[in-house]
Design a protein around this motif. Sequence first.
Motif, PDB file in Angstrom:
ATOM      1  N   ALA A  35      64.672 -61.791  20.703  1.00  0.00           N
ATOM      2  CA  ALA A  35      65.033 -61.598  19.236  1.00  0.00           C
ATOM      3  C   ALA A  35      63.961 -62.742  18.410  1.00  0.00           C
ATOM      4  O   ALA A  35      63.411 -62.327  17.563  1.00  0.00           O
ATOM      5  CB  ALA A  35      66.333 -61.623  18.594  1.00  0.00           C
ATOM      6  N   VAL A  36      63.741 -63.583  19.081  1.00  0.00           N
ATOM      7  CA  VAL A  36      62.890 -64.640  18.507  1.00  0.00           C
ATOM      8  C   VAL A  36      62.073 -65.462  19.550  1.00  0.00           C
ATOM      9  O   VAL A  36      62.794 -65.687  20.674  1.00  0.00           O
ATOM     10  CB  VAL A  36      63.855 -65.742  17.779  1.00  0.00           C
ATOM     11  CG1 VAL A  36      62.811 -67.009  17.346  1.00  0.00           C
ATOM     12  CG2 VAL A  36      64.588 -65.114  16.642  1.00  0.00           C
ATOM     13  N   SER A  37      60.925 -65.313  19.327  1.00  0.00           N
ATOM     14  CA  SER A  37      59.971 -65.516  20.810  1.00  0.00           C
ATOM     15  C   SER A  37      59.051 -67.037  20.178  1.00  0.00           C
ATOM     16  O   SER A  37      57.962 -66.902  19.649  1.00  0.00           O
ATOM     17  CB  SER A  37      58.908 -64.613  20.935  1.00  0.00           C
ATOM     18  OG  SER A  37      59.506 -63.426  21.228  1.00  0.00           O
ATOM     19  N   ASN A  38      59.546 -67.977  20.710  1.00  0.00           N
ATOM     20  CA  ASN A  38      58.807 -69.215  20.561  1.00  0.00           C
ATOM     21  C   ASN A  38      58.169 -69.397  19.275  1.00  0.00           C
ATOM     22  O   ASN A  38      56.887 -69.328  19.059  1.00  0.00           O
ATOM     23  CB  ASN A  38      57.526 -68.948  21.495  1.00  0.00           C
ATOM     24  CG  ASN A  38      56.771 -70.520  21.947  1.00  0.00           C
ATOM     25  OD1 ASN A  38      57.179 -71.421  21.734  1.00  0.00           O
ATOM     26  ND2 ASN A  38      55.507 -70.204  22.499  1.00  0.00           N
ATOM     27  N   ILE A  39      59.173 -69.721  18.296  1.00  0.00           N
ATOM     28  CA  ILE A  39      58.634 -70.035  16.881  1.00  0.00           C
ATOM     29  C   ILE A  39      59.036 -71.494  16.538  1.00  0.00           C
ATOM     30  O   ILE A  39      59.804 -72.136  17.293  1.00  0.00           O
ATOM     31  CB  ILE A  39      59.189 -69.048  15.928  1.00  0.00           C
ATOM     32  CG1 ILE A  39      60.752 -69.321  15.837  1.00  0.00           C
ATOM     33  CG2 ILE A  39      58.802 -67.591  15.909  1.00  0.00           C
ATOM     34  CD1 ILE A  39      61.303 -68.501  14.329  1.00  0.00           C
ATOM     35  N   SER A  40      58.115 -72.079  15.719  1.00  0.00           N
ATOM     36  CA  SER A  40      58.159 -73.399  15.237  1.00  0.00           C
ATOM     37  C   SER A  40      58.177 -73.268  13.758  1.00  0.00           C
ATOM     38  O   SER A  40      57.313 -72.829  13.212  1.00  0.00           O
ATOM     39  CB  SER A  40      57.353 -74.215  15.690  1.00  0.00           C
ATOM     40  OG  SER A  40      57.231 -74.185  17.413  1.00  0.00           O
ATOM     41  N   PHE A  41      59.023 -74.181  13.049  1.00  0.00           N
ATOM     42  CA  PHE A  41      58.903 -74.574  11.811  1.00  0.00           C
ATOM     43  C   PHE A  41      59.663 -75.656  11.469  1.00  0.00           C
ATOM     44  O   PHE A  41      60.540 -76.410  12.089  1.00  0.00           O
ATOM     45  CB  PHE A  41      59.204 -73.386  10.955  1.00  0.00           C
ATOM     46  CG  PHE A  41      60.913 -72.897  11.048  1.00  0.00           C
ATOM     47  CD1 PHE A  41      61.042 -72.070  12.088  1.00  0.00           C
ATOM     48  CD2 PHE A  41      61.953 -73.556  10.339  1.00  0.00           C
ATOM     49  CE1 PHE A  41      62.384 -71.567  12.272  1.00  0.00           C
ATOM     50  CE2 PHE A  41      63.024 -73.254  10.587  1.00  0.00           C
ATOM     51  CZ  PHE A  41      63.132 -72.197  11.441  1.00  0.00           C
ATOM     52  N   ASP A  42      59.439 -76.365   9.975  1.00  0.00           N
ATOM     53  CA  ASP A  42      60.414 -77.362   9.622  1.00  0.00           C
ATOM     54  C   ASP A  42      60.714 -77.237   8.270  1.00  0.00           C
ATOM     55  O   ASP A  42      60.046 -76.497   7.415  1.00  0.00           O
ATOM     56  CB  ASP A  42      59.531 -78.962  10.100  1.00  0.00           C
ATOM     57  CG  ASP A  42      58.167 -78.708   9.131  1.00  0.00           C
ATOM     58  OD1 ASP A  42      57.902 -77.998   8.668  1.00  0.00           O
ATOM     59  OD2 ASP A  42      57.300 -79.694   9.710  1.00  0.00           O
ATOM     60  N   VAL A  43      61.689 -77.997   7.984  1.00  0.00           N
ATOM     61  CA  VAL A  43      61.981 -78.175   6.703  1.00  0.00           C
ATOM     62  C   VAL A  43      62.341 -79.578   6.133  1.00  0.00           C
ATOM     63  O   VAL A  43      63.025 -80.261   6.854  1.00  0.00           O
ATOM     64  CB  VAL A  43      63.564 -77.387   6.192  1.00  0.00           C
ATOM     65  CG1 VAL A  43      63.842 -77.206   4.867  1.00  0.00           C
ATOM     66  CG2 VAL A  43      63.332 -76.286   7.157  1.00  0.00           C
ATOM     67  N   ALA A  44      61.780 -79.769   4.897  1.00  0.00           N
ATOM     68  CA  ALA A  44      61.585 -81.308   4.527  1.00  0.00           C
ATOM     69  C   ALA A  44      62.811 -81.439   3.820  1.00  0.00           C
ATOM     70  O   ALA A  44      63.655 -80.652   3.392  1.00  0.00           O
ATOM     71  CB  ALA A  44      60.440 -81.697   3.774  1.00  0.00           C
ATOM     72  N   ASP A  45      63.376 -82.609   3.686  1.00  0.00           N
ATOM     73  CA  ASP A  45      64.567 -83.188   2.924  1.00  0.00           C
ATOM     74  C   ASP A  45      64.571 -82.555   1.457  1.00  0.00           C
ATOM     75  O   ASP A  45      63.370 -82.953   0.671  1.00  0.00           O
ATOM     76  CB  ASP A  45      64.813 -84.463   2.953  1.00  0.00           C
ATOM     77  CG  ASP A  45      66.401 -84.991   2.334  1.00  0.00           C
ATOM     78  OD1 ASP A  45      66.921 -84.043   1.968  1.00  0.00           O
ATOM     79  OD2 ASP A  45      66.298 -86.056   2.371  1.00  0.00           O
ATOM     80  N   GLY A  46      65.509 -81.577   0.708  1.00  0.00           N
ATOM     81  CA  GLY A  46      65.449 -81.188  -0.262  1.00  0.00           C
ATOM     82  C   GLY A  46      64.585 -80.232  -0.717  1.00  0.00           C
ATOM     83  O   GLY A  46      64.483 -79.539  -1.813  1.00  0.00           O
ATOM     84  N   GLU A  47      63.996 -79.374   0.523  1.00  0.00           N
ATOM     85  CA  GLU A  47      62.959 -78.472   0.299  1.00  0.00           C
ATOM     86  C   GLU A  47      63.770 -77.014   0.628  1.00  0.00           C
ATOM     87  O   GLU A  47      64.996 -77.149   1.085  1.00  0.00           O
ATOM     88  CB  GLU A  47      61.777 -78.504   1.504  1.00  0.00           C
ATOM     89  CG  GLU A  47      60.750 -77.504   1.186  1.00  0.00           C
ATOM     90  CD  GLU A  47      59.749 -77.867   2.491  1.00  0.00           C
ATOM     91  OE1 GLU A  47      58.694 -78.174   2.036  1.00  0.00           O
ATOM     92  OE2 GLU A  47      60.119 -77.436   3.736  1.00  0.00           O
ATOM     93  N   THR A  48      63.333 -76.037  -0.098  1.00  0.00           N
ATOM     94  CA  THR A  48      63.979 -74.438   0.214  1.00  0.00           C
ATOM     95  C   THR A  48      63.086 -73.939   0.905  1.00  0.00           C
ATOM     96  O   THR A  48      61.547 -73.845   0.769  1.00  0.00           O
ATOM     97  CB  THR A  48      64.370 -73.613  -0.965  1.00  0.00           C
ATOM     98  OG1 THR A  48      65.299 -74.762  -1.765  1.00  0.00           O
ATOM     99  CG2 THR A  48      64.777 -72.393  -0.701  1.00  0.00           C
TER     100      THR A  48
END
Lengths: 338, 365
Positions: A35-48
Amino acid sequence: MAGSGTAHLRDEALLRVENLTVEFPVPGSSARVQAVSNISFDVADGETLGLVGESGCGKSTTGKAILQLPAPTSGSVRFDGVEMTDQRGEALRALRPRLQMIFQDPISSLNPRRTVGQIVGEPLKIWKRGSAKEQAAKVDEVLRAVGVDPDAAADRRPHEFSGGQCQRISIARAVVTEPKIIICDEPVSALDVSVQAQVLNLLEEMKSRYGLTMIFIAHDLAVVKNVSDRIAVMYLGKMCEVSPPDALFAEPAHPYTRALISAIPHPDPEVPAENEWRLEGDLPSPLSPPSGCRFRTRCPQAQDVCTTAEPQLSAVGDPADGHWVACHFPLATPVAIR
Amino acid sequence: MSVRSIQQPDDDVAEAARGGVLLDVADLAVHFRTSRGVVRAVDGVSFTLQRGRTLGVVGESGSGKSVTSKAIMGLLPSSGRTTTGSIRYEGRELVGLDANGYRSLWGSELSMVFQDPMTSLNPVMKIGPQITESLRLNLGMDRQTAKETAIGLLEAVRIPAPEKRFNEYPGQLSGGMRQRVVIAVALACGPKLLFADEPTTALDVTVQAQILDLLADQQRDRFMAMVLVTHDLGVVAGRADEIAVMYAGRIVEKAPTRSLFTRMAMPYTEALLNSIPRLSDPSHTRLDAIGGAPPDLVSPPPGCAFAPRCRYAQDICRNERPPLVPRDDDPEHLFACFFPVDSEVALSIRNGGGTGVNLTPTEES
């Protein structure tokens, strides 16, 4: 499309998801579907972070995998210095109040037999936060914050409220433990436009009031643009494009993003429909995804290389702008925003 | 043999092309008796629809938009319901008609596409028979002709490999494909009037665009009239000839589409439009939400039903109900408001009359 790669990840982030893969068994066969294939992401503090894509693109699965519901098949989810995928049992449970979720259907996500006061207060009881009196005061406070009058509502049950009010109550329940991150899975798609606007405004208020970081999963691009600081576009389990919202809509680099934008119905009869980028057909089956770029079967500009090589996320312009795309032939023409 | 020639004999097309009123609804009211009192779900709705034209009906949940279409379709439960007023379809009165009377109209005259494609198809019946059923029943086709016609219909709604899909179950199709099947079922017997009740609300935007295009194509090919019911002004903007905005069981503004968007009169319409997030606005723009909730239809407020939520409301609005009247300079544009959006009162409030409400963003984008 799409993409793998981690070049777009930043050094400082509250949540960092790397090479996340989620597989499910296929009933009646030994095969597994990704369903999900090898993805990367990040979320900074306070971010949407807005996560968009069609049904079946894996956006909800991604949201749940962050919460380890269920735990991903492979990959890393690092939240505030803790590797979530390594946590088990009590250690994982102790993290839960810091990561909360708001669901699409507000009515079915509230227990119909409990009163609103019990529903919102339950997390505090479970975590034994303060005395009964302090708990009641906290429930009052969050209910007021979401615009529900606690004196009138606390003893009533969910069926006595409209969808919009139930979503407010869900939000109150999510913020009552003072979480760090809230994952909102299509929180407004079951609501009328007028109520949708109220709930979106409320989420923004909650974010600043409680210092929240949010992952906002939705299929409506205009809604996602309204609340997000960054947007990640997903297609069939892969990441297509990551960008700050204004750049994403002004200069979409991925053909899929472009197609999504052109599909938005416009509340103005004078604006002609854009047919050039209209997508035909459905999402291919994730059981046997297309080789190379997964979007190539519906992409108007696919070439031979798209069948053989999977594009990696690379910067559009200056990497400091934070606009990344996974496409062999990214678009360079700005879009006139309608 | 083309599908269309079966559903629409040439004389019908010719007759339809002559135009004229297909549906005339006058002062329609639908009330339901409940334990709490009488719910006035629809309360005095009037409109006419010409052959081959599209009417968009817009409103929030509970505005009466779905009840209006179901009342015309004869699909409302009879217990506790009173329907008054008149619904004339091709000159024939439908109010008071029972299911037996409606049976000859369903499918071949009036048809409907519902919101949720999963619940409007029978999950344990193959797709093919769900289409051929009405062809055989209403048009008296034999098995083979019905099958060929059904495959032609599946092709017309752009379902790939229609022969194969004919023998599959709804659960084997995606949401968008299921909605195409629902449309094929609705079109099977060549209706002259199609009700589409939130036909794309359960679908993705990309699929939504495909389905709306498909409906528009089929409508044009068949010269069919359509009532497109939705809560999203964006959906009807480019698709309807005329739009009726409903609130609390009544039509509060009705106008040709262009006129509605360029010169809207009713504050409720303006508020609905302003509450939609716009791509042209930067991120984190505070939305101009409509405060409060629609009134309880058991005891609606005495004056204008929108007054409690209206930024322009004055004393008269809370006491007297504004009638639905035409604009001075445009008899086709009706609205029910004492202080329309472009009136002096509204203008002064918008320009900082100190009401504390958010100012409207400008329409130009």
